[in-house]
Design a protein around this motif. Structure first.
Motif: not given
Length: 489
Positions: A68-82
């Motif tokens: 769940f924590f990995i998914t939370l931080t993973g949204d940074i890459g999914i949302e903004h591509g950075v």
């Protein structure tokens, strides 16, 4: 115009059309990533004081939690591509990002060395069976080069190898389970009830928690830098629902990770029950021989390969490329990771390196807390992405340093050191809380943040509003919509 130090081509935001990793591809990456010696060690250590069913249950609980924590931080890459080191410019500063990032990069490189050594011993065993060849160091060098070349070819090559390796790993691991179970039975040990030194009462609960947090602490490193991988994952554009946008990530992190982690911890536990050694390479060499042994060892080789290229080399190479700037491309970061992972000589420092790296995992848990606090609770997922690439933008702070991030990191890391069995939870909590208070009520009062002054979804969200962040390398950066959306400048 001179190219900005912050605008390395390999670190620019990934557009929606360039994202290639599928749901199945990401899940297959997890199948390979969890098959490492440290995962087997959790199982081996667990059955010293707990029966195997409780060890597996604790592993699944811990894996779901860290997933769940990995998914939370993973949204940074999914949302903004950075990537991870680029986003770290927000909570640590354009220069400050290098310090915690390099800590993670060095840790990833050393894990690469450990896993390559583990895989090389299995490769050496296969070659010994087939040709009578016996030189693990030659196998180490060959294996290292193969993995580095595979990674240097790009993220799609990484996914393709995972797609190839995962089905083989699944099939062979089932075979491995059967062989080791038979070996344990031949010793008169029931794998579901045998415990080396059983504990009772409160000690049982404590041992159960230790297994949970061992699994969480082990993946703390990846939960910090998962944006470096998730930015390549396919996701629906113009999707405001967080769960729908992160569907691929949720399937991989909350289904593939716990199931595979649980099964590999199970194998590690059975290995220990069978021969009192959690290393399945050692256990298999006692439990099997000839062609059967060669096939079982092949799984170890494929798994280390799959683990290293996705979980260690890609994050490390991305970080080193960030430090080196535009003249230090991704492939050079890959080579650097390989060199670092080799010069630490994991074959000589094996017993020292793993405790050190698990300690580093505890330190990095504070960074996970800081990332989540900055991204969700302070910026509320809105990020002024173009400013992440500006030398004198809002993230330059005080000489490129965000003191709120560093103070929080130090406090979280120190606290995690004193509770090694629960380092992830303590480091995460203190890092997140301290950063929220210091950043919101002190640092960002001194250094204005555009997305906080004007919390506009249309200006500062990415994929959710159909935006591809486009950074111009030779002029002022701009953000523009993807072809399906409205243009912004």
């Amino acid at each position: 115009m001179k190219r900005s130090y912050l605008k390395s081509p390999d670190l620019l935001p990934i557009k929606e059309s360039e994202r290639k990793i599928t749901k199945l591809g990401y899940s297959f990456m997890w199948v390979g990533m969890v098959v490492v010696l440290a995962t087997f060690a959790i199982g081996g250590a667990g059955v010293v004081s707990l029966p195997l069913p409780l060890v597996v249950l604790a592993t699944i609980i811990g894996s779901v939690a860290i997933g769940f924590f990995i998914t939370l931080t993973g949204d940074i890459g999914i949302e903004h591509g950075v990537s991870f080191p680029v986003y770290m410019r927000a909570p640590f500063g354009t220069m400050g990002t290098h310090i915690p990032s390099v800590v993670r990069g060095l840790a990833a490189s050393m894990w690469f060395g450990i896993n390559t050594y583990f895989g090389a011993t299995a490769m050496n065993g296969i070659l010994n069976i087939l040709f009578g060849f016996n030189n693990w160091f030659v196998c180490f060098m060959i294996f290292a080069v193969l993995q580095l070349v595979n990674t240097a070819l790009g993220i799609k090559a990484v996914e393709r190898f995972a797609d190839l390796a995962a089905p083989v790993i699944i099939l062979i691991s089932v075979w491995m389970y059967s062989s080791l179970s038979d070996s344990a039975a031949s010793q008169g040990r029931d794998i579901w009830t045998w415990v080396e030194s059983p504990v009772t009462g409160a000690a049982t609960f404590t041992a159960f928690l230790v297994v949970i947090f061992s699994n969480m602490g082990f993946w703390a490193t990846l939960s910090a830098d998962i944006p470096s991988i998730s930015r390549f994952m396919k996701a629906p554009s113009n999707e405001r629902n967080w769960f729908k946008r992160n569907r691929s990530s949720l399937i991989g992190n909350l289904v593939a990770l716990p199931i595979t982690q649980g099964f590999m911890v199970l194998i590690g536990g059975i290995s220990y029950i069978a021969v009192l050694n959690y290393d399945p390479v050692v256990a298999l060499q006692e439990a099997a021989s000839g062609f059967v042994l060669g096939v079982l060892l092949l799984m170890i080789v494929l798994a280390q390969w799959s683990t290293n290229i996705a979980a260690n080399i890609v994050p490390a190479a991305t970080i080193f490329s960030n430090v080196g700037g535009p003249k230090f491309p991704f492939w050079a970061g890959v080579l650097t990771a390989g060199i670092v992972g080799t010069i630490v000589q994991p074959w000589n420092l094996f017993d020292v390196i793993i405790p050190v790296l698990l300690f580093v995992g505890g330190i990095l848990s504070a960074i996970v807390g800081i990332l989540i606090s900055d991204y969700y609770f302070i910026r509320k997922r809105r990020v002024n992405v173009p400013a992440l690439y500006e030398d004198r933008g809002q993230f330059s702070y005080m000489n490129g340093i965000n003191l709120a991030g560093f103070i929080s990191w130090i406090l979280g890391a120190v606290a995690s050191y004193f509770v090694p069995n629960f380092s992830f939870l303590v480091g995460f909590g203190i890092g997140a809380l301290c950063y929220y208070v210091l950043a919101k009520y002190w640092w960002f009062k001194k250094y204005e943040q555009a997305e906080l002054s004007d919390p506009s979804d249309e200006k500062y969200l990415g994929l959710s509003v159909g935006r591809d962040w486009v950074i111009e390398e030779e002029q002022e950066p701009i953000a523009e919509k993807s072809p399906t959306g409205t243009s912004f400048s």
